[in-house]
Design a protein around this motif. Structure first.
Motif, PDB file in Angstrom:
ATOM      1  N   GLY A 189       0.798  -1.214   0.000  1.00 62.00           N
ATOM      2  CA  GLY A 189       0.000   0.000   0.000  1.00 62.00           C
ATOM      3  C   GLY A 189       0.832   1.266   0.000  1.00 62.00           C
ATOM      4  N   LYS A 190       2.092   1.151   0.342  1.00 64.12           N
ATOM      5  CA  LYS A 190       2.977   2.328   0.366  1.00 64.12           C
ATOM      6  C   LYS A 190       3.579   2.645  -0.993  1.00 64.12           C
ATOM      7  CE  LYS A 190       4.167   1.688   5.195  1.00 64.12           C
ATOM      8  NZ  LYS A 190       5.223   1.388   6.162  1.00 64.12           N
ATOM      9  N   ALA A 191       3.350   1.777  -1.973  1.00 65.54           N
ATOM     10  CA  ALA A 191       3.859   2.052  -3.315  1.00 65.54           C
ATOM     11  C   ALA A 191       3.127   3.267  -3.887  1.00 65.54           C
ATOM     12  CB  ALA A 191       3.653   0.836  -4.213  1.00 65.54           C
ATOM     13  N   PRO A 192       3.795   4.024  -4.730  1.00 61.70           N
ATOM     14  CA  PRO A 192       3.185   5.261  -5.225  1.00 61.70           C
ATOM     15  C   PRO A 192       2.048   5.008  -6.234  1.00 61.70           C
ATOM     16  CG  PRO A 192       5.303   4.919  -6.248  1.00 61.70           C
ATOM     17  CD  PRO A 192       5.149   3.848  -5.208  1.00 61.70           C
ATOM     18  N   GLY A 193       1.047   5.859  -6.146  1.00 61.65           N
ATOM     19  CA  GLY A 193      -0.029   5.899  -7.125  1.00 61.65           C
ATOM     20  C   GLY A 193      -0.920   4.673  -7.135  1.00 61.65           C
ATOM     21  N   PRO A 194      -1.464   4.355  -8.300  1.00 69.95           N
ATOM     22  CA  PRO A 194      -2.393   3.228  -8.414  1.00 69.95           C
ATOM     23  C   PRO A 194      -1.716   1.878  -8.194  1.00 69.95           C
ATOM     24  CG  PRO A 194      -2.226   4.409 -10.515  1.00 69.95           C
ATOM     25  CD  PRO A 194      -1.354   5.104  -9.534  1.00 69.95           C
ATOM     26  N   LEU A 195      -0.410   1.845  -8.323  1.00 64.49           N
ATOM     27  CA  LEU A 195       0.317   0.607  -8.093  1.00 64.49           C
ATOM     28  C   LEU A 195       0.179   0.160  -6.636  1.00 64.49           C
ATOM     29  CD1 LEU A 195       2.041  -1.271  -9.788  1.00 64.49           C
ATOM     30  CD2 LEU A 195       4.044  -0.050  -9.007  1.00 64.49           C
ATOM     31  N   GLY A 196       0.210   1.112  -5.718  1.00 63.23           N
ATOM     32  CA  GLY A 196       0.042   0.793  -4.303  1.00 63.23           C
ATOM     33  C   GLY A 196      -1.322   0.225  -4.009  1.00 63.23           C
ATOM     34  N   LYS A 197      -2.331   0.774  -4.633  1.00 63.28           N
ATOM     35  CA  LYS A 197      -3.694   0.275  -4.443  1.00 63.28           C
ATOM     36  C   LYS A 197      -3.818  -1.145  -4.982  1.00 63.28           C
ATOM     37  CE  LYS A 197      -8.335   2.072  -4.737  1.00 63.28           C
ATOM     38  NZ  LYS A 197      -9.172   3.154  -5.221  1.00 63.28           N
ATOM     39  N   LEU A 198      -3.188  -1.407  -6.120  1.00 67.65           N
ATOM     40  CA  LEU A 198      -3.227  -2.728  -6.733  1.00 67.65           C
ATOM     41  C   LEU A 198      -2.541  -3.766  -5.843  1.00 67.65           C
ATOM     42  CD1 LEU A 198      -3.841  -4.477  -9.293  1.00 67.65           C
ATOM     43  CD2 LEU A 198      -1.516  -3.933  -9.996  1.00 67.65           C
ATOM     44  N   PHE A 199      -1.337  -3.446  -5.351  1.00 67.06           N
ATOM     45  CA  PHE A 199      -0.609  -4.370  -4.490  1.00 67.06           C
ATOM     46  C   PHE A 199      -1.367  -4.625  -3.192  1.00 67.06           C
ATOM     47  CE2 PHE A 199       3.725  -3.161  -6.457  1.00 67.06           C
ATOM     48  CZ  PHE A 199       3.546  -4.111  -7.430  1.00 67.06           C
ATOM     49  N   SER A 200      -1.908  -3.581  -2.617  1.00 66.15           N
ATOM     50  CA  SER A 200      -2.644  -3.715  -1.370  1.00 66.15           C
ATOM     51  C   SER A 200      -3.875  -4.598  -1.569  1.00 66.15           C
ATOM     52  CB  SER A 200      -3.055  -2.334  -0.869  1.00 66.15           C
ATOM     53  OG  SER A 200      -3.802  -2.439   0.310  1.00 66.15           O
ATOM     54  N   LYS A 201      -4.559  -4.392  -2.674  1.00 72.49           N
ATOM     55  CA  LYS A 201      -5.758  -5.180  -2.958  1.00 72.49           C
ATOM     56  C   LYS A 201      -5.402  -6.643  -3.198  1.00 72.49           C
ATOM     57  CE  LYS A 201      -9.790  -5.349  -5.924  1.00 72.49           C
ATOM     58  NZ  LYS A 201     -10.505  -4.757  -7.035  1.00 72.49           N
ATOM     59  N   MET A 202      -4.303  -6.873  -3.894  1.00 72.20           N
ATOM     60  CA  MET A 202      -3.880  -8.237  -4.199  1.00 72.20           C
ATOM     61  C   MET A 202      -3.598  -9.020  -2.911  1.00 72.20           C
ATOM     62  SD  MET A 202      -0.768  -9.502  -6.662  1.00 72.20           S
ATOM     63  CE  MET A 202       0.479  -8.649  -5.726  1.00 72.20           C
ATOM     64  N   PHE A 203      -2.857  -8.415  -1.995  1.00 75.02           N
ATOM     65  CA  PHE A 203      -2.557  -9.095  -0.735  1.00 75.02           C
ATOM     66  C   PHE A 203      -3.799  -9.214   0.138  1.00 75.02           C
ATOM     67  CE2 PHE A 203       1.894  -8.027  -1.724  1.00 75.02           C
ATOM     68  CZ  PHE A 203       2.476  -9.247  -1.449  1.00 75.02           C
ATOM     69  N   GLY A 204      -4.661  -8.223   0.109  1.00 77.30           N
ATOM     70  CA  GLY A 204      -5.897  -8.267   0.902  1.00 77.30           C
ATOM     71  C   GLY A 204      -6.820  -9.381   0.438  1.00 77.30           C
ATOM     72  N   THR A 205      -6.933  -9.556  -0.869  1.00 80.20           N
ATOM     73  CA  THR A 205      -7.763 -10.623  -1.419  1.00 80.20           C
ATOM     74  C   THR A 205      -7.183 -11.986  -1.062  1.00 80.20           C
ATOM     75  OG1 THR A 205      -8.348  -9.169  -3.255  1.00 80.20           O
ATOM     76  CG2 THR A 205      -8.802 -11.497  -3.542  1.00 80.20           C
ATOM     77  N   SER A 206      -5.888 -12.114  -1.108  1.00 81.86           N
ATOM     78  CA  SER A 206      -5.238 -13.373  -0.737  1.00 81.86           C
ATOM     79  C   SER A 206      -5.465 -13.679   0.741  1.00 81.86           C
ATOM     80  CB  SER A 206      -3.742 -13.308  -1.023  1.00 81.86           C
ATOM     81  OG  SER A 206      -3.513 -13.105  -2.384  1.00 81.86           O
ATOM     82  N   ARG A 207      -5.403 -12.659   1.564  1.00 81.39           N
ATOM     83  CA  ARG A 207      -5.649 -12.819   2.995  1.00 81.39           C
ATOM     84  C   ARG A 207      -7.062 -13.318   3.256  1.00 81.39           C
ATOM     85  NH1 ARG A 207      -4.446  -7.687   6.720  1.00 81.39           N
ATOM     86  NH2 ARG A 207      -4.937  -8.868   8.555  1.00 81.39           N
ATOM     87  N   LYS A 208      -8.022 -12.707   2.562  1.00 80.17           N
ATOM     88  CA  LYS A 208      -9.410 -13.110   2.711  1.00 80.17           C
ATOM     89  C   LYS A 208      -9.604 -14.562   2.286  1.00 80.17           C
ATOM     90  CE  LYS A 208     -12.605 -10.666   0.632  1.00 80.17           C
ATOM     91  NZ  LYS A 208     -13.455  -9.591   0.101  1.00 80.17           N
ATOM     92  N   ALA A 209      -8.960 -14.963   1.204  1.00 80.69           N
ATOM     93  CA  ALA A 209      -9.098 -16.327   0.690  1.00 80.69           C
ATOM     94  C   ALA A 209      -8.530 -17.347   1.667  1.00 80.69           C
ATOM     95  CB  ALA A 209      -8.410 -16.449  -0.662  1.00 80.69           C
ATOM     96  N   THR A 210      -7.377 -17.073   2.242  1.00 82.58           N
ATOM     97  CA  THR A 210      -6.785 -18.039   3.174  1.00 82.58           C
ATOM     98  C   THR A 210      -7.606 -18.137   4.461  1.00 82.58           C
ATOM     99  OG1 THR A 210      -5.277 -16.342   4.016  1.00 82.58           O
ATOM    100  CG2 THR A 210      -4.442 -17.803   2.302  1.00 82.58           C
TER     101      THR A 210
END
Length: 80
Positions: free
Chosen positions: A43-64
């Motif tokens: 989430g600390k990555a700049p711009g939309p890339l941070g949102k993408l990375f944060s969402k990717m890990f959040g979705t993985s967390r929810k799945a596990t």
């Protein structure tokens, strides 16, 4: 590659939660901490890339977490 790793972790947590429901809490918490750290860092990555990375890990967390809770719930419904 990452997707396959998350799928493998989900399967391992599902089986572990079904076989040993109380002991599966610790591995689930470890996976949750690891993915949470990735989510915060991503989430600390700049711009939309941070949102993408944060969402990717959040979705993985929810799945596990859902996988482990499904294993425990299935174990609880067994007649034995």
């Amino acid at each position: 590659m990452t997707l396959l790793a998350i799928i493998a972790v989900c399967i391992v947590l599902l089986v572990l939660a079904f076989l040993l429901p109380r002991l599966s809490i610790w591995p689930q918490q470890g996976v949750d901490k690891t993915l949470g750290a990735g989510q915060r860092t991503g989430g600390k990555a700049p711009g939309p890339l941070g949102k993408l990375f944060s969402k990717m890990f959040g979705t993985s967390r929810k799945a596990t977490n859902k996988s482990a809770s499904t294993g425990r719930r299935a174990r609880g419904k067994m007649p034995v």
